[in-house]
Design an enzyme around this catalytic site. Structure first.
Site: not given
Lengths: 505, 505
Positions: B269-270, B273
């Site tokens: 997820h990160e 980003h």
């Protein structure tokens, strides 16, 4: 103006504190730069640091500070020369006058250049390639010469740089002090070499796993009083201590699994700096009364804990059994005497940070002379490797095998720290003089160390030195604490008392 | 004024870039706050952050920016609405107008309060003690209500907060969108529960040593294109990504040795980003053309890599053999099908960040409603635990066992992030719509994933989304990329297509 002097003073302090806060943001960015920043972040980091340096300089030179300061100086608040307000006003005046002489562009250019130069230095050192670093050193020397001219000086340009790190100190005074020191140190090194005695150094180069070194070093730092709830220990190429602010003091080291001493003594050293930062009065944060006196006094704290405590026999009577538990394979067949002697081996070596207590200051004398020559223009940066090796040969009788172990070994020049090195020797001298006085005040310190009791010494330093902030300049502080002006005798007596018995001289 | 428009524009960009640089210093301080800052450093950190926020706000509201901006807006430079200058001018106008409506004192008070509240939240969460956090939440809600009033709104106060994270988005539009979503999600959750099928979740809760999780997770992040020369992975209580600036993007996670999924999917997820931040054009750093569109679009990137890639069967056809090598004890007797099903288990659960793709948005709907009530004054912070548990029961049929797994689970409110949560659901919807289009443009994505080829998808996102900076608002970007306005259908179709076969519904 009909302002209340107390309000004027409060506004002055508020502004000065805000500048310190801004500087402390830069300190964290510097710390991160050397600990965790990813490699490709340097360009952006240089821009961030240049911006913060520029903003801090803008605020530090704001005419409002000059006006507030003049009002405070002319008020009844400044009575006793050692009073809180008088000290703060005196030191704010000193930094304000220096800052207003520096053009904003120079300050920003220095910050940007040094942020970039540091990474180049890391690479140049790792590949031992001075030519990589040379253009950056040229740029930095040129900027520092501009700085010296902008700040002004009464003696030589180098004085202007020195004064930034050691207020009130001069090249002339240091030259005289260092001459005495050089003569006696060279004499002592000769006697030690002639003694024929040598410790078995191999015992320090067995296997000391890095993670165990870390826990042993952290435990020692905690034992002497470094508060890990208000601090950290991390890994960097070059060990340092950064006092970010109240409750946040960070020290660093580096681990070599085949070297016991490198990490351990740098941890003790940086923890000594850290104890000073943690001992400053948080109520005065950002104002001179909440700041360290000078780099020389800062260094006296690190050297005191590293050498006068950490390399003492009493310390190891307490710590050696613990070291044996943590490093059983390396130390099973080693005696306390053999270990203690190995930790206090004296011999010429190439790298300053690895040097023993006796030869260490010779490394500083070399840098002190080269820096003066760089700043007064007698030596071009391109001539540094040759000049370094010549001077090294003269002082130590050895030639460095490469520049990584010669003129590229230190981070300081890459960060603009020219004029900084002499404070290391001052630190050694101050440390010896303070420690002699602590022995007089605190009774049998050796007996305390043998029992693992370091709090009395730490509290003595807190009370006598840390809590005063900048109440005294270094030269006055040493008189206030020890009753005598700075003298190299305490340091030289310490060396004789310690190394005489070890080497039978 | 006879200034050259190009020079006026350059000066405007220089100023805007300087504000971004200052903000990026604060980002590093925030990152450090959550990763390495010693516990007693919080007070000082709060002061540093308040100072930086105040300075940035001062610069962002400088009348000079308004004047430069007006000149640029009135010049011939602003021709095509999507041109570089027009986009930069439009977005600088938007942030300038918002910033000038916020009093400096409010901005600084928010920064200081949130820096302190975060530490209180950490403690409140770890002891599940809402009353500890309540006074801070009260203060933050009061400040955010002031912010909403200062900024202004045409619909409800919550719009003013939402707009800061998702420019152009409104409470009314979200309410309608979320109503469709709620109905269909509740329906799907019901069908899945009724299917009677359940994966063996215990295989994800065997021993997965943290250091191996870290190397497996880092390798996956690197495989999808996260550049570790320009980024890092660290450990924090709450995973996040911080784009410090060009060449420096930092992601975090947390490791539970008895949970494979927590760290792995937060890393994916990160890293999603992070790919967005690393994909922004460094030439436009600090200006709108070098910035992310909105939090919703940012979240679309993280959810796309986490769910559409990281939870896909094709991804695990490639990665499962590697997982088995790294975790042989845990995975020796596990089949790919069993592992894939376990990773895609759907069931009501208490903690948002652990939620599956189907129930996740129900967690957001709950927060969206509570936040509106807090901001319009219908709900006092003291009533949060009861209101949370009631709403949770209504949506999930369960009551959280304690507030740590209920209203204290998220960091956002402690950081002032009210109006932020809805962007997570928007991110899911945008991700589905983008991914459907990428499938159309890039051929057989599954076949690429099976072979460990993620570069085509990453480059598609770089070109279609990242490199545009803020050229489009979110609603326009989705049309520019996919040819259609945002619709929840793509997301709902994805869920049906994926979970239909898994659960036989």
């Amino acid at each position: 103006m009909t302002r209340n002097p107390a309000e004027v003073y409060a506004e002055l302090i508020r502004r000065v504190r805000e500048i310190a806060l801004l500087d402390s943001c830069a300190s964290l960015l510097h710390w991160d730069h050397q600990t965790y920043m990813p490699p490709r972040g340097s360009g952006h980091r240089a821009e961030q640091l240049a911006l913060l340096a520029g903003l801090a300089h803008q605020q530090a030179t704001a005419p409002a500070i000059g006006e507030l300061l003049a009002e405070v100086e002319g008020s009844a608040l400044v009575d006793d020369v050692r009073s809180l307000v008088a000290v703060n006003a005196r030191e704010i005046r000193r930094t304000y006058d220096r800052a207003t002489r520096l053009p904003q562009t120079l300050v920003q250019e220095l910050a940007r250049t040094c942020a970039l130069a540091r990474d180049v230095w890391v690479e140049a050192r790792s590949t031992s390639d001075f030519r990589l670093f040379q253009p950056w050193l040229e740029k930095i020397v040129a900027l520092k010469r501009q700085e010296a001219e902008a700040v002004g000086y009464s003696g030589v340009p180098y004085d202007a740089l020195l004064d930034d790190y050691e207020p009130g100190e001069t090249t002339a005074h240091l030259t005289a002090l260092f001459a005495t020191l050089r003569q006696e140190l060279v004499q002592l090194v000769g006697e030690i070499a002639a003694s024929g005695k040598q410790p078995d150094l191999s015992i320090l180069h067995r296997e000391y796993p890095a993670d165990r070194q870390e826990s042993f070093g952290k435990a020692a730092a905690a034992a002497i009083g470094f508060d890990f709830e208000a601090g950290r220990l991390d890994v960097t190429t070059h060990p340092f201590c950064s006092g970010i602010g109240p409750g946040d003091t960070r020290i660093t080291t580096r681990y070599n699994p085949q070297d016991f001493g490198d990490a351990f003594f740098s941890i003790m050293h940086e923890a000594g700096h850290g104890l000073y930062d943690q001992g400053l009065d948080p109520a005065h944060y950002g104002a001179p009364m909440g700041r360290a006196v000078s780099l020389g006094i800062h260094e006296s704290q690190s050297r005191l804990w590293e050498n006068f405590v950490g390399r003492s026999r009493a310390f190891w009577e307490h710590s050696f059994p613990r070291a044996r538990q943590i490093f059983p394979d390396a130390l099973r067949d080693v005696s306390l005497d053999a270990f203690y002697f190995a930790l206090n081996d004296v011999r010429p070596s190439f790298v300053r940070v690895d040097a023993d207590e006796v030869t260490y200051n010779l490394h500083i004398l070399l840098r002190f002379e080269l820096e003066q020559a760089l700043i007064n223009g007698d030596l071009m940066p391109a001539g540094i490797p040759a000049a370094w090796n010549d001077a090294f040969k003269g002082l130590f009788g050895l030639t460095p095998p490469d520049d990584a172990q010669g003129c590229l070994q230190d981070i300081h020049w890459s960060g603009g720290g020219i004029g900084y090195f002499p404070t290391y020797t001052l630190g050694n001298l101050y440390a010896a003089q303070f420690f002699a006085r602590a022995r007089g005040d605190l009774g049998d310190l050796d007996q305390q160390f043998r029992q693992g009791e370091f709090a009395p010494l730490k509290e003595w330093l807190n009370t006598k030195i840390h809590r005063h902030g900048q109440r005294y300049h270094a030269a006055d502080l040493v008189v206030a604490v020890t009753g005598k002006p700075l003298s190299p005798r305490f340091f030289l007596d310490h060396l004789r008392a310690k190394f005489g018995p070890l080497y039978g001289i």
